[in-house]
Design a protein around this motif. Structure first.
Motif, short mmCIF file in Angstrom:
data_model
loop_
_atom_site.label_atom_id
_atom_site.label_comp_id
_atom_site.label_asym_id
_atom_site.label_seq_id
_atom_site.Cartn_x
_atom_site.Cartn_y
_atom_site.Cartn_z
N MET A 1 72.97 69.06 -21.34
CA MET A 1 71.97 67.91 -21.27
C MET A 1 71.20 68.04 -20.18
SD MET A 1 75.78 66.15 -22.13
CE MET A 1 76.37 67.26 -23.05
N ILE A 2 71.40 67.66 -19.09
CA ILE A 2 70.21 67.71 -18.02
C ILE A 2 70.57 69.05 -17.28
CG2 ILE A 2 69.74 65.48 -17.74
CD1 ILE A 2 71.47 65.33 -15.35
N ARG A 3 69.28 69.53 -16.90
CA ARG A 3 69.60 70.83 -15.99
C ARG A 3 69.92 70.30 -14.53
NH1 ARG A 3 66.89 75.86 -14.65
NH2 ARG A 3 68.65 77.10 -13.63
N VAL A 4 70.75 70.82 -13.89
CA VAL A 4 71.23 69.95 -12.63
C VAL A 4 70.98 70.87 -11.38
CG1 VAL A 4 72.84 68.43 -13.75
CG2 VAL A 4 73.46 70.80 -12.73
N ARG A 5 70.70 70.37 -10.41
CA ARG A 5 70.53 71.01 -8.84
C ARG A 5 71.30 69.92 -8.07
NH1 ARG A 5 69.46 75.91 -10.21
NH2 ARG A 5 67.51 76.31 -11.21
N THR A 6 72.27 70.22 -7.37
CA THR A 6 73.04 69.32 -6.59
C THR A 6 72.29 69.54 -5.40
OG1 THR A 6 74.45 71.33 -5.75
CG2 THR A 6 75.15 70.14 -7.78
N ASN A 7 72.75 68.22 -4.77
CA ASN A 7 72.20 67.90 -3.23
C ASN A 7 70.47 67.74 -3.34
OD1 ASN A 7 74.88 68.17 -2.28
ND2 ASN A 7 74.62 70.54 -2.19
N LEU A 8 69.99 67.50 -4.43
CA LEU A 8 68.49 67.43 -4.23
C LEU A 8 68.08 65.88 -4.77
CD1 LEU A 8 67.07 70.68 -6.27
CD2 LEU A 8 67.20 70.09 -3.78
N GLY A 9 69.16 65.07 -5.26
CA GLY A 9 68.77 63.92 -5.41
C GLY A 9 69.97 62.98 -6.18
N ARG A 10 69.67 61.51 -6.26
CA ARG A 10 70.81 61.04 -6.82
C ARG A 10 70.37 60.19 -7.78
NH1 ARG A 10 75.64 60.66 -4.65
NH2 ARG A 10 75.97 58.63 -5.69
N VAL A 11 69.17 60.27 -8.16
CA VAL A 11 68.68 59.12 -9.18
C VAL A 11 67.83 60.25 -10.32
CG1 VAL A 11 67.33 57.31 -9.83
CG2 VAL A 11 68.73 57.38 -7.79
N ILE A 12 68.38 60.22 -11.40
CA ILE A 12 67.71 60.84 -12.57
C ILE A 12 66.67 59.64 -13.04
CG2 ILE A 12 67.69 61.78 -14.80
CD1 ILE A 12 70.77 62.43 -14.29
N THR A 13 65.31 60.08 -13.22
CA THR A 13 64.35 58.97 -13.57
C THR A 13 63.71 59.39 -14.99
OG1 THR A 13 63.85 58.33 -11.34
CG2 THR A 13 62.09 57.92 -12.86
N ILE A 14 63.53 58.59 -15.79
CA ILE A 14 62.95 58.63 -17.19
C ILE A 14 61.76 57.85 -17.34
CG2 ILE A 14 63.09 58.65 -19.76
CD1 ILE A 14 66.25 59.26 -19.44
N ARG A 15 60.52 58.26 -17.19
CA ARG A 15 59.40 57.19 -17.01
C ARG A 15 58.91 56.98 -18.56
NH1 ARG A 15 57.74 56.52 -11.99
NH2 ARG A 15 58.22 57.77 -10.58
N LEU A 16 58.69 55.80 -18.93
CA LEU A 16 58.31 55.33 -20.09
C LEU A 16 56.84 54.67 -20.04
CD1 LEU A 16 61.83 53.31 -20.72
CD2 LEU A 16 61.04 55.67 -21.28
N ASN A 17 56.04 54.86 -21.05
CA ASN A 17 54.86 54.29 -21.23
C ASN A 17 54.78 53.05 -22.18
OD1 ASN A 17 54.76 55.37 -23.60
ND2 ASN A 17 53.41 57.19 -22.99
N ALA A 18 53.85 52.47 -22.45
CA ALA A 18 54.10 51.07 -23.32
C ALA A 18 54.52 51.68 -24.82
CB ALA A 18 52.74 50.48 -23.50
N GLY A 19 54.08 52.94 -25.29
CA GLY A 19 54.58 53.21 -26.49
C GLY A 19 55.86 53.60 -26.72
N ASP A 20 56.66 54.26 -25.50
CA ASP A 20 58.02 54.77 -25.29
C ASP A 20 58.91 53.43 -25.42
OD1 ASP A 20 57.53 57.55 -24.98
OD2 ASP A 20 57.23 57.37 -23.23
N VAL A 21 58.42 52.38 -24.52
CA VAL A 21 59.38 51.26 -24.59
C VAL A 21 59.37 50.40 -26.07
CG1 VAL A 21 59.27 48.70 -23.79
CG2 VAL A 21 58.69 50.50 -22.43
N GLY A 22 58.29 50.70 -26.73
CA GLY A 22 58.38 50.18 -28.27
C GLY A 22 59.34 50.93 -29.14
N ARG A 23 59.79 52.22 -28.52
CA ARG A 23 60.69 53.27 -29.42
C ARG A 23 61.88 53.34 -29.00
NH1 ARG A 23 57.11 58.39 -31.14
NH2 ARG A 23 58.81 58.26 -32.63
N ILE A 24 62.37 52.46 -28.07
CA ILE A 24 63.64 52.51 -27.50
C ILE A 24 64.54 52.12 -28.70
CG2 ILE A 24 65.42 51.38 -26.16
CD1 ILE A 24 63.34 50.97 -24.05
N ARG A 25 65.51 53.16 -29.11
CA ARG A 25 66.60 52.94 -30.30
C ARG A 25 67.83 53.32 -29.91
NH1 ARG A 25 67.43 57.57 -33.57
NH2 ARG A 25 66.53 59.65 -32.79
#
Length: 339
Positions: A1-25
């Protein structure tokens, strides 16, 4: 699934534009369940939510096929993205998912197994990297054998629960929009208008391609947390444990030796078992498939007994298992696990 690097952060962020929001399924995937169940073999015990399933399948699944799958699916961290293809429709078959894996470009197979070997070295992986066509044959054969032994006999039961969850989530979306949908999805998953954030002890180093939307996959064996796919060219995907998971193996739990269930009853034992992550009453009620008022009564009794406790987090009250609750939950001898 995701490529991970420990100790670099605690939050995975997926940015969405307006078109992405309309294509959530939404979609459910027998291949995702098969893959994540291999990890569940290492990360669950007899007292966990999946204890009854573990007790049933462990005697039937050992062998070279499982050894290969364990090499590709370590207990924590990265799993090659090509092994979790995005379902093209809301409900797909195991065979179609297996065909999608078999059609993976050889360059991608070698690259992603190479990433896995970098993060989690294993003696079986270099041969797969060197011969990706052979690797695909071995992987699909191993998955097929494992599916038939471990997942297919239970798939009707699992699919019923997953379909119930999809119906509930789509009703949430229709009734209250995107914000309401994500508010009750999972404690670690939040929606911020232009992005989805997943609270996990690692971050990803891949960026999704814009315009693909977001795929949400209820997945039994990702409990207690979710997983994510973010790297291009894969469809951005977030999994989460389905609503009502606590009753999935219910008709087998009567025969499970659980001192906590003997002491406080099965419903309250299920509550304590689910609190691997701090949860609000709403989130916990969604996971167990019970009403919030009923759950509040049980939580009050467990808190008075010192088995659970609560703390305020902003406007929410989060419940967590106490050391006494953990001791009671693990009092029975756990199943042996393999790393």
């Amino acid at each position: 699934m995701i490529r991970v690097r420990t100790n670099l952060g605690r939050v995975i962020t997926i940015r969405l534009n307006a078109g992405d929001v309309g294509r959530i399924r939404f979609a459910l995937s027998p291949v995702w369940e098969t893959m994540t169940s291999v990890r569940a073999l290492s990360n669950n015990t007899a007292q966990s939510v999946h204890g009854p399933w573990l007790q049933k399948v462990r005697p039937t699944i050992e062998g070279d096929d499982l050894t290969l799958l364990r090499a590709l699916i370590p207990p924590y961290g990265y799993i090659p993205d090509f092994m979790t293809p995005a379902p093209p429709r809301r409900s797909t078959s195991f065979e179609s998912g297996l065909a999608a894996i078999a059609a993976t470009p050889h360059e991608m197979v070698a690259d992603e197994i190479g990433k896995l070997h970098h993060d989690t070295p294993h003696p079986l992986l270099p041969e797969l990297i060197a011969h990706p066509a052979k690797a695909l044959d071995l992987i699909t054969s191993a998955l097929d054998t494992y599916w038939r032994r471990a997942i297919e006999p239970e798939w009707r039961r699992m699919r019923s629960l997953l379909q119930e969850d999809l119906a509930f989530r789509l009703d949430e979306l229709a009734s209250g929009g995107i914000e309401r949908l994500f508010r009750n999805l999972h404690p670690s998953i939040s929606y911020r208008g232009d992005r989805v954030e997943i609270d996990r002890p690692y971050r990803c180093d891949g960026e999704p391609m814009a315009g693909q939307g977001l795929l949400l996959v209820p997945c039994v064996f990702t409990w207690p947390a979710g997983l994510a796919v973010t790297g291009a060219p894969h469809v951005p995907t977030v999994t989460y444990p389905p609503r009502g998971l606590g009753r999935l193996w219910e008709d087998r739990q009567d025969t499970t030796d659980s001192p906590l269930a003997d002491l406080v009853g099965r419903t309250r034992a299920a509550i304590v078992s689910h609190l691997d992550l701090p949860m609000s009453t709403t989130h916990l009620a969604n996971q167990l498939g019970v009403s919030a008022p009923t759950l509040s009564v049980h939580l009050g009794i467990l808190r008075n007994a010192g088995v659970v406790d609560s703390r305020r987090d902003g406007r929410a009250v989060l419940y967590h298992r106490t050391p006494l609750g953990h001791q009671l939950l693990t009092a029975a001898t756990p199943l042996a696990t393999s790393a």
